[in-house]
Structures are given as C-alpha cells and as structure tokens.
Design a protein around this motif. Structure first.
Motif, short mmCIF file in Angstrom:
data_model
loop_
_atom_site.label_atom_id
_atom_site.label_comp_id
_atom_site.label_asym_id
_atom_site.label_seq_id
_atom_site.Cartn_x
_atom_site.Cartn_y
_atom_site.Cartn_z
N LEU A 142 8.77 12.61 15.31
CA LEU A 142 8.80 12.70 16.77
C LEU A 142 7.74 11.82 17.42
O LEU A 142 7.93 11.37 18.56
N ARG A 143 6.65 11.56 16.73
CA ARG A 143 5.69 10.59 17.27
C ARG A 143 6.35 9.22 17.43
O ARG A 143 6.12 8.50 18.41
N GLU A 144 7.20 8.87 16.46
CA GLU A 144 7.87 7.57 16.52
C GLU A 144 8.88 7.51 17.67
O GLU A 144 8.87 6.57 18.47
N VAL A 145 9.75 8.53 17.80
CA VAL A 145 10.75 8.46 18.86
C VAL A 145 10.10 8.59 20.24
O VAL A 145 10.61 8.05 21.23
N HIS A 146 8.97 9.28 20.29
CA HIS A 146 8.23 9.34 21.56
C HIS A 146 7.75 7.95 21.96
O HIS A 146 7.81 7.58 23.14
N ARG A 147 7.32 7.16 20.98
CA ARG A 147 6.90 5.78 21.28
C ARG A 147 8.06 4.96 21.80
O ARG A 147 7.87 4.01 22.57
N HIS A 148 9.27 5.31 21.40
CA HIS A 148 10.46 4.59 21.86
C HIS A 148 10.96 5.07 23.22
O HIS A 148 11.92 4.51 23.74
N GLY A 149 10.33 6.12 23.77
CA GLY A 149 10.67 6.54 25.12
C GLY A 149 11.24 7.94 25.28
O GLY A 149 11.48 8.37 26.41
N ILE A 150 11.46 8.66 24.19
CA ILE A 150 11.97 10.03 24.30
C ILE A 150 10.88 10.92 24.90
O ILE A 150 9.75 10.93 24.43
N ARG A 151 11.26 11.70 25.92
CA ARG A 151 10.27 12.53 26.62
C ARG A 151 10.64 14.01 26.66
O ARG A 151 9.81 14.83 27.03
N VAL A 152 11.87 14.37 26.31
CA VAL A 152 12.28 15.77 26.30
C VAL A 152 12.85 16.09 24.92
O VAL A 152 13.74 15.38 24.44
N VAL A 153 12.33 17.14 24.29
CA VAL A 153 12.76 17.49 22.93
C VAL A 153 13.08 18.99 22.87
O VAL A 153 12.35 19.83 23.43
N LEU A 154 14.19 19.31 22.19
CA LEU A 154 14.61 20.69 21.96
C LEU A 154 14.53 20.97 20.46
O LEU A 154 15.54 20.88 19.74
N PRO A 155 13.34 21.25 19.93
CA PRO A 155 13.20 21.43 18.48
C PRO A 155 13.84 22.73 18.00
O PRO A 155 13.82 23.75 18.69
N GLY A 156 14.46 22.67 16.82
CA GLY A 156 15.02 23.86 16.22
C GLY A 156 16.24 24.42 16.94
O GLY A 156 16.64 25.56 16.66
#
Length: 303
Positions: free
Chosen positions: A35-49
């Motif tokens: 998730l650190r990587e996809v955050h660097r690509h611009g993802i800002r909202v995550v629904l884990p699990g």
C-alpha cells in the motif's frame, strides 16, 4: 465525526489480504509495503479487508490488523474505511478495534443472514451506529437494505454514503435523484460499470483492478470527473479484460485473479482461503498473457 465527502470521490481501492503459503497466517507487513507503493501512485482511499480482501474469511483481529497496516502505509493523507459485518458481536468488536487503530469511517458489509427484512436490517444498522462513533457507509449488494431504507438512514449525519453494487442503473438513477447532496454515492461494481454510474450520479468507485494498475484506474476516474467520456471509455477498454476475467463464473475469479496478477508483479499475497477459487497452472498462464499489454500501458503512464 465529520468526513469530507469530496475525499471519497475517487478510486476506492480494495486490496487483497496477504496470507502465508498455507493460508493460515495473515501477513500485514506485506500489505503495508504494497500500500505504500500504490499510495505513491496516487491512491488515497483504501478499504482493507473488505470483499476483495476476503472479509468473510477473516477474523475480527485480522480485519483490524489490515486496517492498522493500511493506516501505517498511507499516513494521515489517505482515508481508511474499515469493513464491519456478520453477527452483531463480530461487527462491534471489529468496529471498535478499527477505530482504535485509526479508521476514518466504517463500511457495513452486505448482510448474509437468512430471512432478511428492512425492519431487521434497520435495527442492525442503528444498533451499530449508536455504539460506534464514526461515519458510516453501507455496501448495498442486494434487495436489503432497500433504497427506501437507505434514504431514511441518510437523514442522519452519521450515515454518509452508499457503495451501490446492484447493476440496476434505472433504480440507481432514481435513487440518486432523490438523495442528491445528502450522501456520497459510489459505484460498488468497479471499472466496468463506473462510467454509467457516474453519469447517473456516482462520484467515485471501488476498484480491485487498481491493485495491478493504479495509474490507469486513476486516469479513468479523472476522465470521468472531467466529463471526458471518450477518454474514459478508451481507458476502460484497456482495463476491461481484468474485470471481465474476474467476473467469470459468478465473480468467483475476483480475488484469485488479483492474487495471481500480484504474484506476477513480484508481490506474493499467498493463496486465497477456501472457499475462494484456486487457480490452475493453465489459468495462471492465461492471466499472464492478457495482463501483459495492460501492465505495459500502466508502466507507460508512469514514464
């Protein structure tokens, strides 16, 4: 308890949950690094699990571990929406734990109980909302909760949005016109349906494909937001093979395909837990073949 709905008007990533090779142990450090990587690509909202994260195969403790890993990975810039559901005690335990480790909002997963009714679902929702002091979203994937109940719940400030995953665009259009401005509306069936939900009033969508190609799906959302529909449909045509393949056999490739794709990218999330589909070697080869041009397009956006 306030949460700026504008922050949710984007791609809402649902990552798979990583397990050891025997499927027994959750590996939150693998999720956090990814998730650190996809955050660097611009993802800002995550629904884990959540659904693609095998919610129904996770214990309450494991869901909370996924939420903690997500919070660590995306920091305070991002929004973490934690899933809760199943029995009341499981939902409460998960919700309390998720709040403690930094969840910004809670998503009530689709009820799986037999003999459902709006009356019973209303009691369930209100019980949880009274005891968990966070903004709530609801994942609609069937007749309950009905649109009428969702409208009723939308009268409260705590209820902030719907992940609408019933592909009845006429019903959604009518629902969106009735609740306009009172709650956030998000397409819950990912990229294949996102353009059409957007035209009907949705402002964001959940994504599993974004785990493999975050730049492409963010570009799709940007095109939709800017009403560049020809560009949006072009981007969808690139992404669509992922979603078409995940949808085969009653969506039973949803999780398995993403885990296979992540493994091809050097991200081993382990096998899905039963009763999720296990892939054959031939299916993995097929996935690799159709993913190649999509991943090339993703890399080109990075350059």
């Amino acid at each position: 308890m306030e949460l700026d709905l504008e922050l949710l008007s984007t791609v809402q990533l649902v990552p798979p949950s990583p397990f050891s090779q025997n499927g027994q142990e959750l590996l939150p450090e693998v999720l956090e690094d990814f998730l650190r990587e996809v955050h660097r690509h611009g993802i800002r909202v995550v629904l884990p699990g959540a659904g693609t994260g095998e919610f129904h195969s996770l214990s309450s403790t494991e869901v909370v571990s996924c939420v903690r890993a997500t919070r660590n990975a995306i920091g305070r810039e991002g929004i973490v929406v934690a899933p809760i559901g199943l029995g009341v005690s499981h939902a409460l335990e998960t919700g309390k734990g998720a709040i403690e480790v930094g969840a910004d909002a809670l998503l009530i997963m689709p009820p799986v109980h037999p003999y459902l009714s709006d009356e019973g679902v209303r009691d369930y929702f209100q019980y949880l909302m009274k005891r968990l002091p966070k903004p709530f979203l609801v994942y609609k994937k069937g007749p309950y909760p009905s649109d009428t109940l969702l409208e009723e719940l939308g009268e409260t400030d705590q209820f902030i949005g719907v992940k609408y995953a019933v592909n009845d665009l006429d019903a959604f259009t009518r629902f969106a016109s009735r609740v306009e401005g009172r709650m956030g509306l998000y397409c819950g069936t990912a990229e294949r349906f996102a353009p059409f939900f957007h035209l009907a009033g949705a402002t964001g969508y959940t994504s599993g494909a974004g785990n493999l190609c975050p730049r492409l799906t963010l570009a799709l959302h940007e095109a939709l937001s800017e009403h560049r529909f020809q560009d949006a449909m072009r981007l969808l045509s690139i992404l669509r093979p992922i979603e078409d393949a995940r949808a085969r056999s009653s969506d039973s490739y949803n999780i398995s395909l993403l885990k296979a794709g992540l493994r091809l990218l050097g991200r081993d999330f382990g096998p899905p837990r039963p009763p999720q589909r296990q892939l054959t070697d031939e299916e993995v080869r097929e996935i690799k073949k159709f993913l190649e041009p999509i991943l090339e397009a993703e890399a080109a956006l990075g350059r």
